[in-house]
Write an enzyme that holds these catalytic residues in place. Structure first.
Site, mmCIF file in Angstrom:
data_model
loop_
_atom_site.group_PDB
_atom_site.id
_atom_site.type_symbol
_atom_site.label_atom_id
_atom_site.label_comp_id
_atom_site.label_asym_id
_atom_site.label_seq_id
_atom_site.Cartn_x
_atom_site.Cartn_y
_atom_site.Cartn_z
ATOM 1 N N ASP A 152 -0.829 1.009 4.407
ATOM 2 C CA ASP A 152 -0.255 2.323 4.266
ATOM 3 C C ASP A 152 -0.300 2.625 5.762
ATOM 4 O OD1 ASP A 152 1.487 3.573 2.079
ATOM 5 O OD2 ASP A 152 0.394 4.319 1.415
ATOM 6 N N ASP A 160 7.075 1.509 4.280
ATOM 7 C CA ASP A 160 5.578 2.261 4.841
ATOM 8 C C ASP A 160 4.473 1.024 4.084
ATOM 9 O OD1 ASP A 160 5.266 3.487 1.955
ATOM 10 O OD2 ASP A 160 5.095 5.411 3.501
ATOM 11 N N GLU A 161 4.388 0.538 3.352
ATOM 12 C CA GLU A 161 3.425 0.179 2.311
ATOM 13 C C GLU A 161 3.474 -1.943 2.401
ATOM 14 O OE1 GLU A 161 1.706 0.729 -1.754
ATOM 15 O OE2 GLU A 161 2.769 1.938 -1.192
#
Length: 418
Positions: free
Chosen positions: A14, A104-105
């Site tokens: 993350d 973003d993960e």
């Protein structure tokens, strides 16, 4: 014969304060300073700003009161998308299966790679180093034998850290944590659990399943009991195909007029329809997402007779859904609106023909606008309805793609998670 200690090895990766980190990377003067992305509503806050209590989703005015020295910058989604692609290229080279959760993960399954790529801890450390060196961004990594524990470990490793929960150590890691760390426990569920003296994951684990189901409901109780005991066998899965295209806009806490809401809706549908056409998709189900004051959320959906990528029919469906939600909006106030198109199917050469044979009404205009924007930029030409739409409205949030529920004229409300 080599035998691994890891029956499964799952990595949760993350990026830290993603939008703000990209801004600090691209502008050296922002490094080490509190940075807020987005003015009307906070889209992201650097850890320097978070130290003052600034959080994503907070109103910009309140954020600036908490942190008067913060540097407020506008969102640059093109830069964030480019950074995300660079990071995911690194993740794809580290594991055979990567599941993208958001921009973003991600989850990675690195089971069985020890002899060729190193231990799960070594793979996680290498990922962090490569993302830092090649993309210039901090990323936090959790490693465990299940998705749930890996995600919790990744959150505990923030900012810019690595936390490995060795096989057999899951209870010792999980049980001292507050109940909010369990996946899916939002503020309302946490308050309910705390009213009954359940403050830690260990407290939940010591309760029998039947009692827990009586407290929070059958489905939630069964799930929380399993997670508290680390019974989570969900696999990491590569997403085979896009199931939906959507975008959403934060509106802040101020009451919005019907005209302002309509302009926001037109902008969202225009953006979503353009992305459908760019991807060669047509969609049948239009979903309207609403967030009211108090963080109560609702969705409404309508399924069209045939798939389309034309703006006009998608907008008509979205406007109908918004009109049906008007009583709830007037009663509660609206803080976010989103539009998603799902039930996707391939468009015929990018254009879904209708009887009598020909493109849907308005699609010629849509394609002309697409061509101008592709050549001269997204703001080169705008619909007259959107002139001045940026004034007084909240920021356009990052587009999202995910699997969506299907249905026709369905509405439901859910307890929002943090």
């Amino acid at each position: 014969m080599f035998v691994s200690r890891w029956p499964r090895a799952i990595i949760h990766a993350d990026l830290d304060a993603f939008y703000a980190s990209v801004e600090q990377r691209d502008n050296p003067r922002l490094r080490g300073r509190p940075v807020i992305v987005g003015g009307g509503v906070v889209l992201a806050a650097s850890y320097e700003a978070r130290a003052y209590g600034v959080r994503s989703g907070m109103g910009g005015r309140r954020a600036r009161r908490l942190c008067p020295d913060a540097v407020v910058v506008p969102a640059r989604f093109e830069a964030y998308v480019a950074a995300s692609r660079a990071v995911f290229a690194i993740l794809a080279g580290a594991a055979p299966v990567v599941e993208r959760v958001s921009i973003d993960e991600a989850f990675l399954d690195v089971t069985g790679l020890e002899r060729i790529a190193g231990t799960p801890a070594q793979i996680g450390a290498r990922l962090r180093r490569e993302v830092r060196e090649r993309v210039g961004l901090p990323i936090s990594v959790g490693v465990a034998t299940s998705r749930h524990v890996a995600k919790v470990a990744g959150a505990a490793a923030k900012p810019d850290g690595l936390l490995v929960v060795e096989p057999g150590r899951e209870p010792a890691f999980l049980h001292p944590l507050p109940v909010e760390r369990l996946w899916g426990v939002g503020p309302a569920t946490a308050r309910r659990l705390r009213r009954h003296g359940l403050r830690t994951v260990g407290d939940v684990a010591r309760l029998d399943e039947a009692t827990l189901m009586a407290l929070v409901g059958r489905a939630a109780g069964r799930r929380l009991h399993a997670l508290a005991h680390d019974r989570d066998r969900r696999p990491v899965r590569r997403r085979a195909r896009r199931r939906s295209v959507g975008a959403q806009r934060a509106l802040g806490r101020r009451r919005r007029s019907a005209d302002e809401l309509d302009r926001a809706l037109v902008g969202l549908v225009d953006r979503v329809a353009r992305r459908l056409r760019a991807g060669g998709h047509a969609g049948r189900t239009v979903i309207l997402r609403l967030r009211f004051a108090g963080d109560v959320r609702a969705t409404r959906s309508r399924t069209l007779a045939r798939g389309t990528a034309a703006t006009r029919p998608l907008l008509a469906a979205a406007r109908g859904l918004l009109a049906a939600a008007r009583p709830a909006i007037e009663r509660r106030g609206l803080t976010l609106v989103g539009v998603t198109v799902t039930n996707l199917e391939p468009a015929c050469g990018g254009v879904q023909l209708e009887l009598p044979l020909g493109p849907p009404a308005g699609l010629d205009l849509d394609l002309a606008l697409d061509a101008v924007r592709d050549r001269f930029g997204a703001r080169a030409v705008r619909r007259a309805r959107l002139l001045g739409a940026d004034d007084g409205l909240g920021p356009l949030l990052m587009p999202f793609d995910r699997e969506e529920p299907h249905g026709t004229d369905v509405s439901h409300e859910v307890d929002a998670r943090p």
